[in-house]
Motif scaffolding. Structure first.
Motif, PDB file in Angstrom:
ATOM      1  N   THR A 158       7.258 -13.089   0.747  1.00 56.03           N
ATOM      2  CA  THR A 158       7.030 -12.341   1.986  1.00 56.03           C
ATOM      3  C   THR A 158       8.343 -11.951   2.638  1.00 56.03           C
ATOM      4  O   THR A 158       8.543 -10.802   3.058  1.00 56.03           O
ATOM      5  CB  THR A 158       6.193 -13.183   2.961  1.00 56.03           C
ATOM      6  OG1 THR A 158       4.911 -13.432   2.386  1.00 56.03           O
ATOM      7  CG2 THR A 158       6.005 -12.469   4.291  1.00 56.03           C
ATOM      8  N   ASP A 159       9.266 -12.907   2.726  1.00 59.22           N
ATOM      9  CA  ASP A 159      10.541 -12.623   3.387  1.00 59.22           C
ATOM     10  C   ASP A 159      11.425 -11.725   2.535  1.00 59.22           C
ATOM     11  O   ASP A 159      12.161 -10.885   3.068  1.00 59.22           O
ATOM     12  CB  ASP A 159      11.256 -13.931   3.710  1.00 59.22           C
ATOM     13  CG  ASP A 159      10.464 -14.796   4.686  1.00 59.22           C
ATOM     14  OD1 ASP A 159       9.679 -14.227   5.476  1.00 59.22           O
ATOM     15  OD2 ASP A 159      10.618 -16.025   4.650  1.00 59.22           O
ATOM     16  N   SER A 193      -1.342 -14.716  -0.260  1.00 64.78           N
ATOM     17  CA  SER A 193       0.058 -15.126  -0.117  1.00 64.78           C
ATOM     18  C   SER A 193       0.533 -15.878  -1.356  1.00 64.78           C
ATOM     19  O   SER A 193       1.656 -15.672  -1.825  1.00 64.78           O
ATOM     20  CB  SER A 193       0.236 -15.997   1.132  1.00 64.78           C
ATOM     21  OG  SER A 193      -0.050 -15.268   2.307  1.00 64.78           O
ATOM     22  N   GLN A 243      10.336  -9.373   0.527  1.00 59.49           N
ATOM     23  CA  GLN A 243       9.797  -8.023   0.710  1.00 59.49           C
ATOM     24  C   GLN A 243      10.224  -7.453   2.058  1.00 59.49           C
ATOM     25  O   GLN A 243      10.589  -6.272   2.161  1.00 59.49           O
ATOM     26  CB  GLN A 243       8.271  -8.056   0.604  1.00 59.49           C
ATOM     27  CG  GLN A 243       7.629  -6.679   0.667  1.00 59.49           C
ATOM     28  CD  GLN A 243       6.112  -6.757   0.580  1.00 59.49           C
ATOM     29  OE1 GLN A 243       5.467  -7.403   1.408  1.00 59.49           O
ATOM     30  NE2 GLN A 243       5.540  -6.114  -0.425  1.00 59.49           N
ATOM     31  N   THR A 244      10.199  -8.285   3.110  1.00 62.10           N
ATOM     32  CA  THR A 244      10.642  -7.834   4.432  1.00 62.10           C
ATOM     33  C   THR A 244      12.107  -7.408   4.388  1.00 62.10           C
ATOM     34  O   THR A 244      12.491  -6.384   4.972  1.00 62.10           O
ATOM     35  CB  THR A 244      10.449  -8.959   5.460  1.00 62.10           C
ATOM     36  OG1 THR A 244       9.064  -9.331   5.510  1.00 62.10           O
ATOM     37  CG2 THR A 244      10.896  -8.525   6.846  1.00 62.10           C
ATOM     38  N   LYS A 304      -0.752 -15.880  11.082  1.00 63.28           N
ATOM     39  CA  LYS A 304      -1.574 -16.419  10.001  1.00 63.28           C
ATOM     40  C   LYS A 304      -1.955 -17.867  10.316  1.00 63.28           C
ATOM     41  O   LYS A 304      -1.259 -18.552  11.070  1.00 63.28           O
ATOM     42  CB  LYS A 304      -0.803 -16.369   8.681  1.00 63.28           C
ATOM     43  CG  LYS A 304      -0.574 -14.968   8.131  1.00 63.28           C
ATOM     44  CD  LYS A 304       0.174 -15.041   6.803  1.00 63.28           C
ATOM     45  CE  LYS A 304       0.403 -13.663   6.215  1.00 63.28           C
ATOM     46  NZ  LYS A 304       1.156 -13.721   4.940  1.00 63.28           N
ATOM     47  N   THR A 308      11.095 -16.695   0.294  1.00 72.66           N
ATOM     48  CA  THR A 308       9.719 -16.514  -0.131  1.00 72.66           C
ATOM     49  C   THR A 308       9.501 -15.037  -0.478  1.00 72.66           C
ATOM     50  O   THR A 308      10.296 -14.166  -0.099  1.00 72.66           O
ATOM     51  CB  THR A 308       8.748 -16.906   0.988  1.00 72.66           C
ATOM     52  OG1 THR A 308       8.935 -16.014   2.094  1.00 72.66           O
ATOM     53  CG2 THR A 308       8.981 -18.347   1.436  1.00 72.66           C
ATOM     54  N   ASN A 349       8.330 -15.264   7.962  1.00 72.18           N
ATOM     55  CA  ASN A 349       7.427 -14.277   8.555  1.00 72.18           C
ATOM     56  C   ASN A 349       5.992 -14.720   8.268  1.00 72.18           C
ATOM     57  O   ASN A 349       5.513 -14.594   7.142  1.00 72.18           O
ATOM     58  CB  ASN A 349       7.708 -12.890   7.988  1.00 72.18           C
ATOM     59  CG  ASN A 349       8.969 -12.283   8.571  1.00 72.18           C
ATOM     60  OD1 ASN A 349       8.927 -11.567   9.559  1.00 72.18           O
ATOM     61  ND2 ASN A 349      10.119 -12.584   7.969  1.00 72.18           N
ATOM     62  N   HIS A 350       5.347 -15.238   9.302  1.00 74.30           N
ATOM     63  CA  HIS A 350       4.031 -15.867   9.142  1.00 74.30           C
ATOM     64  C   HIS A 350       3.014 -15.115  10.005  1.00 74.30           C
ATOM     65  O   HIS A 350       2.460 -15.649  10.959  1.00 74.30           O
ATOM     66  CB  HIS A 350       4.128 -17.342   9.564  1.00 74.30           C
ATOM     67  CG  HIS A 350       2.902 -18.156   9.261  1.00 74.30           C
ATOM     68  ND1 HIS A 350       2.449 -18.400   7.990  1.00 74.30           N
ATOM     69  CD2 HIS A 350       2.033 -18.790  10.088  1.00 74.30           C
ATOM     70  CE1 HIS A 350       1.364 -19.151   8.034  1.00 74.30           C
ATOM     71  NE2 HIS A 350       1.086 -19.394   9.301  1.00 74.30           N
ATOM     72  N   ARG A 356       0.329 -11.245  10.091  1.00 76.10           N
ATOM     73  CA  ARG A 356      -0.138 -10.022   9.465  1.00 76.10           C
ATOM     74  C   ARG A 356      -0.591  -9.071  10.568  1.00 76.10           C
ATOM     75  O   ARG A 356      -0.767  -9.475  11.719  1.00 76.10           O
ATOM     76  CB  ARG A 356      -1.239 -10.291   8.459  1.00 76.10           C
ATOM     77  CG  ARG A 356      -2.553 -10.767   9.021  1.00 76.10           C
ATOM     78  CD  ARG A 356      -3.494 -11.215   7.909  1.00 76.10           C
ATOM     79  NE  ARG A 356      -3.628 -10.188   6.866  1.00 76.10           N
ATOM     80  CZ  ARG A 356      -4.194 -10.416   5.674  1.00 76.10           C
ATOM     81  NH1 ARG A 356      -4.640 -11.629   5.377  1.00 76.10           N
ATOM     82  NH2 ARG A 356      -4.303  -9.449   4.793  1.00 76.10           N
ATOM     83  N   ALA A 367       6.554 -19.305   5.204  1.00 75.46           N
ATOM     84  CA  ALA A 367       7.544 -18.243   5.147  1.00 75.46           C
ATOM     85  C   ALA A 367       8.093 -18.052   6.547  1.00 75.46           C
ATOM     86  O   ALA A 367       7.471 -18.453   7.537  1.00 75.46           O
ATOM     87  CB  ALA A 367       6.933 -16.944   4.625  1.00 75.46           C
TER      88      ALA A 367
END
Length: 442
Positions: free
Chosen positions: A10-11, A340, A13-14, A289, A8, A297-298, A300, A295
């Motif tokens: 988010t992941d 998201s 970017q992480t 969240k 995803t 990583n869920h 914030r 994702a």
């Protein structure tokens, strides 16, 4: 495509940000009454890991960043279980672990490893016995705190693991980098159209949130606070400490484990730091969240005031709880989902450019939190290892370019560990700060 899991946004970017800000997680579990040889324990863990889908994957990058990275299969290997013998005591164990935090995982090769410390004497909460300390080091892109906890509970358990569902496991075999790049190119036109549509929805959702704030339905996010002495670049070295307490004590202080820990941390920070009286100490707190996780990583982060100027303990806890509840209500707003979704439509190359261009040397005037607090309940104290039982668990949130002191609040059963991670270049008296945490617990 069956057998390949696209990351995803988010992941991804992480994962990319880990090159700028190291973010591996270290989940510590202490076991007492262990009688199996450490070599047998390592072999058993290797076997169990081979049956856990999340521990049989690694990252595959797409050429020229034409798409997000993919999760593909990777066999569990013996070198992912690291045995550390002849540790002289608990303090030496923590010092060794802190030193290993500088060596981050390369998730394109391995997404995790386990550090086993054999027969550690002097651990807290252990009278005259030694402890086997097991630490799961895991790439943050692979799992957030909640998901990493579920993985760890599967790994450090004596009950059989069911056969992995082949459909849930990635393989990547037979799928070349050229194919993945081609998929990214084909996806790009649809992404751009989707970005315009989802971007507009996010804009409208943001206006809805502003209307809710104006109407008093939701509280406005609090502005950041001026930097304190601990808001400085941490350097490469790390130092860690662990303070044990109970769920009962923290609930007695704050009504809940998380609020109680924030009260304690606020007290300790206020006594430890030399800050202006008009500086409201704040913590950056991780908040899950809403809804099902789309994702790995869920969560914030949100800023929460520690209200150290409030002298009445009950009113202080109530004020912290109000800030935390307001932050959770903002996270529950449909803007979170809209943002998201819009982020998921950003082309991979642009997302990667943003991560690569992030300047860690820029120091903001205001910070969301003077410290970070990550609170995770790791469940019942029924985990076992080598015939022993779990006594406590701990975790160590990564430092950032402007936060050189972070806290983990991790419970298993009725025992809670408040863990402290710091840069010794910035926090020069960590033992003194730890003692202030102990004093604040009462």
């Amino acid at each position: 495509m069956r057998g390949v899991e696209r990351m995803t946004a988010t992941d991804a970017q992480t994962h990319w940000m880990s090159a700028k800000i190291p973010n591996d997680q270290f989940l510590l579990f202490g076991f007492v009454g262990v009688y199996a040889p450490i070599e047998r324990i390592a072999a058993d863990l290797e076997g169990r890991a081979s049956a856990i889908a999340d521990l049989r994957i690694r990252v595959r990058e797409v050429p020229a960043t034409l798409d997000h990275p993919y999760w593909v299969s990777a066999p569990v290997t013996a070198d992912q279980i690291r045995i550390h013998r002849r540790v002289s005591g608990w303090d030496a164990c923590l010092a060794d672990l802190a030193g290993r935090m500088a060596t981050q995982l390369d998730a394109t090769t391995q997404g995790w490893r386990v550090h086993l410390y054999d027969a550690v004497p002097g651990a807290p909460g252990v009278d005259g016995d030694t402890m086997v300390v097991a630490v799961l080091q895991i790439a943050h892109a692979l799992a957030d705190g909640s998901r990493a906890t579920r993985i760890a509970r599967e790994l450090f358990d004596s009950r059989p693991i069911g056969s992995a569902d082949p459909a849930s496991s990635t393989t990547g075999y037979g799928v070349g980098s050229t194919v993945l790049a081609g998929l990214g190119i084909a996806r790009l036109p649809l992404q751009l159209v989707s970005l315009m549509r989802r971007g507009r929805r996010a804009h409208l959702a943001h206006r809805d949130l502003e209307r809710d704030i104006a109407a008093g339905v939701r509280a406005a996010p609090q502005p950041g606070g001026p930097r304190s002495p601990i808001n400085a670049a941490p350097g490469q070295r790390r130092d860690v400490r662990v303070v044990l307490t109970s769920t009962h004590r923290l609930r007695e202080i704050g009504g809940s484990v998380t609020v109680g820990a924030l009260v304690v941390i606020g007290r300790a920070l206020d006594r430890h730091l030399s800050v202006r009286k008009d500086t409201e100490l704040r913590a950056e707190v991780t908040i899950a969240k809403p809804g099902p996780a789309r994702a790995r990583n869920h969560f914030r982060n949100a800023g929460v005031g520690l209200h150290v100027d409030e002298t009445d303990p009950t009113r202080r806890a109530r004020a912290i709880r109000a800030d935390l509840d307001a932050a959770r209500r903002r996270t529950d707003h449909h803007l979170t989902e809209a943002e998201s979704a819009a982020m998921g439509s950003v082309p991979a190359a642009l997302l990667h450019w943003g991560a690569r261009s992030f300047d860690t040397t820029v120091v903001p005037e205001l910070v969301t939190g003077h410290t970070v607090v990550s609170s995770v309940d790791r469940g019942a104290a029924d985990l076992t290892l080598g015939g022993g039982t779990v006594r406590f668990t701990a975790g160590f949130p990564a430092l950032s370019p402007v936060q050189s002191l972070t806290h983990g609040v991790h419970g298993i059963g009725d025992t809670v560990a408040i863990s402290i991670t710091a840069s010794p270049d910035v926090v020069t008296d960590l033992d003194g700060y730890r003692d202030r945490v102990v004093d604040a617990l009462g």
